[in-house]
Design a protein around this motif. Structure first.
Motif, PDB file in Angstrom:
ATOM      1  N   TYR A 100      -0.895  41.153   6.637  1.00 32.71           N
ATOM      2  CA  TYR A 100       0.408  40.722   6.149  1.00 32.71           C
ATOM      3  C   TYR A 100       0.794  41.590   4.957  1.00 32.71           C
ATOM      4  O   TYR A 100      -0.045  42.222   4.340  1.00 32.71           O
ATOM      5  N   VAL A 101       2.078  41.620   4.659  1.00 30.68           N
ATOM      6  CA  VAL A 101       2.579  42.344   3.492  1.00 30.68           C
ATOM      7  C   VAL A 101       3.549  41.433   2.747  1.00 30.68           C
ATOM      8  O   VAL A 101       4.109  40.508   3.316  1.00 30.68           O
ATOM      9  N   THR A 102       3.725  41.695   1.455  1.00 36.18           N
ATOM     10  CA  THR A 102       4.682  40.944   0.656  1.00 36.18           C
ATOM     11  C   THR A 102       5.541  41.918  -0.130  1.00 36.18           C
ATOM     12  O   THR A 102       5.092  43.005  -0.499  1.00 36.18           O
ATOM     13  N   LEU A 103       6.768  41.528  -0.393  1.00 31.56           N
ATOM     14  CA  LEU A 103       7.649  42.366  -1.182  1.00 31.56           C
ATOM     15  C   LEU A 103       7.366  42.228  -2.673  1.00 31.56           C
ATOM     16  O   LEU A 103       7.415  43.197  -3.412  1.00 31.56           O
ATOM     17  N   ASN A 104       7.099  41.019  -3.110  1.00 35.53           N
ATOM     18  CA  ASN A 104       6.839  40.753  -4.519  1.00 35.53           C
ATOM     19  C   ASN A 104       5.578  39.903  -4.641  1.00 35.53           C
ATOM     20  O   ASN A 104       5.656  38.687  -4.809  1.00 35.53           O
ATOM     21  N   PRO A 105       4.412  40.524  -4.567  1.00 32.99           N
ATOM     22  CA  PRO A 105       3.171  39.741  -4.610  1.00 32.99           C
ATOM     23  C   PRO A 105       2.991  39.056  -5.961  1.00 32.99           C
ATOM     24  O   PRO A 105       3.377  39.587  -7.006  1.00 32.99           O
ATOM     25  N   LEU A 106       2.422  37.869  -5.933  1.00 29.91           N
ATOM     26  CA  LEU A 106       2.137  37.125  -7.152  1.00 29.91           C
ATOM     27  C   LEU A 106       0.845  37.642  -7.769  1.00 29.91           C
ATOM     28  O   LEU A 106      -0.065  38.051  -7.067  1.00 29.91           O
ATOM     29  N   ASP A 107       0.772  37.587  -9.103  1.00 33.11           N
ATOM     30  CA  ASP A 107      -0.497  37.950  -9.720  1.00 33.11           C
ATOM     31  C   ASP A 107      -1.372  36.695  -9.803  1.00 33.11           C
ATOM     32  O   ASP A 107      -0.941  35.579  -9.504  1.00 33.11           O
ATOM     33  N   THR A 108      -2.604  36.864 -10.181  1.00 34.66           N
ATOM     34  CA  THR A 108      -3.581  35.776 -10.176  1.00 34.66           C
ATOM     35  C   THR A 108      -3.138  34.607 -11.048  1.00 34.66           C
ATOM     36  O   THR A 108      -3.275  33.447 -10.652  1.00 34.66           O
ATOM     37  N   ALA A 109      -2.590  34.882 -12.212  1.00 33.11           N
ATOM     38  CA  ALA A 109      -2.151  33.813 -13.115  1.00 33.11           C
ATOM     39  C   ALA A 109      -1.031  32.985 -12.490  1.00 33.11           C
ATOM     40  O   ALA A 109      -1.020  31.750 -12.610  1.00 33.11           O
ATOM     41  N   GLU A 110      -0.096  33.632 -11.806  1.00 35.95           N
ATOM     42  CA  GLU A 110       1.000  32.907 -11.155  1.00 35.95           C
ATOM     43  C   GLU A 110       0.472  32.020 -10.030  1.00 35.95           C
ATOM     44  O   GLU A 110       0.938  30.898  -9.849  1.00 35.95           O
ATOM     45  N   ILE A 111      -0.483  32.504  -9.289  1.00 37.52           N
ATOM     46  CA  ILE A 111      -1.068  31.717  -8.195  1.00 37.52           C
ATOM     47  C   ILE A 111      -1.791  30.500  -8.764  1.00 37.52           C
ATOM     48  O   ILE A 111      -1.616  29.382  -8.267  1.00 37.52           O
ATOM     49  N   GLU A 112      -2.600  30.699  -9.797  1.00 35.06           N
ATOM     50  CA  GLU A 112      -3.326  29.575 -10.406  1.00 35.06           C
ATOM     51  C   GLU A 112      -2.348  28.549 -10.968  1.00 35.06           C
ATOM     52  O   GLU A 112      -2.559  27.330 -10.812  1.00 35.06           O
ATOM     53  N   ASN A 113      -1.293  28.990 -11.620  1.00 35.83           N
ATOM     54  CA  ASN A 113      -0.286  28.089 -12.170  1.00 35.83           C
ATOM     55  C   ASN A 113       0.366  27.277 -11.045  1.00 35.83           C
ATOM     56  O   ASN A 113       0.520  26.058 -11.147  1.00 35.83           O
ATOM     57  N   TYR A 114       0.715  27.921  -9.960  1.00 38.40           N
ATOM     58  CA  TYR A 114       1.339  27.247  -8.829  1.00 38.40           C
ATOM     59  C   TYR A 114       0.384  26.207  -8.231  1.00 38.40           C
ATOM     60  O   TYR A 114       0.782  25.076  -7.962  1.00 38.40           O
ATOM     61  N   LEU A 115      -0.870  26.572  -8.036  1.00 37.39           N
ATOM     62  CA  LEU A 115      -1.841  25.651  -7.468  1.00 37.39           C
ATOM     63  C   LEU A 115      -2.087  24.476  -8.391  1.00 37.39           C
ATOM     64  O   LEU A 115      -2.255  23.338  -7.911  1.00 37.39           O
ATOM     65  N   ASN A 116      -2.125  24.703  -9.687  1.00 32.95           N
ATOM     66  CA  ASN A 116      -2.307  23.604 -10.640  1.00 32.95           C
ATOM     67  C   ASN A 116      -1.127  22.639 -10.598  1.00 32.95           C
ATOM     68  O   ASN A 116      -1.309  21.420 -10.705  1.00 32.95           O
ATOM     69  N   GLN A 117       0.071  23.142 -10.437  1.00 34.64           N
ATOM     70  CA  GLN A 117       1.261  22.289 -10.350  1.00 34.64           C
ATOM     71  C   GLN A 117       1.220  21.460  -9.071  1.00 34.64           C
ATOM     72  O   GLN A 117       1.624  20.296  -9.061  1.00 34.64           O
ATOM     73  N   GLN A 118       0.728  22.033  -7.982  1.00 38.85           N
ATOM     74  CA  GLN A 118       0.684  21.328  -6.705  1.00 38.85           C
ATOM     75  C   GLN A 118      -0.359  20.205  -6.718  1.00 38.85           C
ATOM     76  O   GLN A 118      -0.194  19.199  -6.068  1.00 38.85           O
ATOM     77  N   SER A 119      -1.446  20.406  -7.438  1.00 39.91           N
ATOM     78  CA  SER A 119      -2.521  19.402  -7.436  1.00 39.91           C
ATOM     79  C   SER A 119      -2.265  18.284  -8.443  1.00 39.91           C
ATOM     80  O   SER A 119      -2.968  17.285  -8.441  1.00 39.91           O
TER      81      SER A 119
END
Length: 51
Positions: free
Chosen positions: A31-50
């Motif tokens: 897969y490819v992405t146009l604007n990949p998230l960095d690790t901090a953004e992913i962790e922040n998103y996952l923390n908000q979801q949980s």
């Protein structure tokens, strides 16, 4: 892409002096992405979801 890789291998075999190294890796990405998230953004998103 398979045919392209075969063409490059054939060209390299016929004219090795034109090639300074290996041919390009022509395998397709899963897969490819146009604007990949960095690790901090992913962790922040996952923390908000949980929460």
């Amino acid at each position: 892409m398979k045919k392209r890789a075969e063409t490059y291998l054939k060209a390299k075999a016929e004219h090795p002096k034109r090639w300074s190294g290996d041919i390009r890796d022509w395998t397709l990405l899963e897969y490819v992405t146009l604007n990949p998230l960095d690790t901090a953004e992913i962790e922040n998103y996952l923390n908000q979801q949980s929460s």
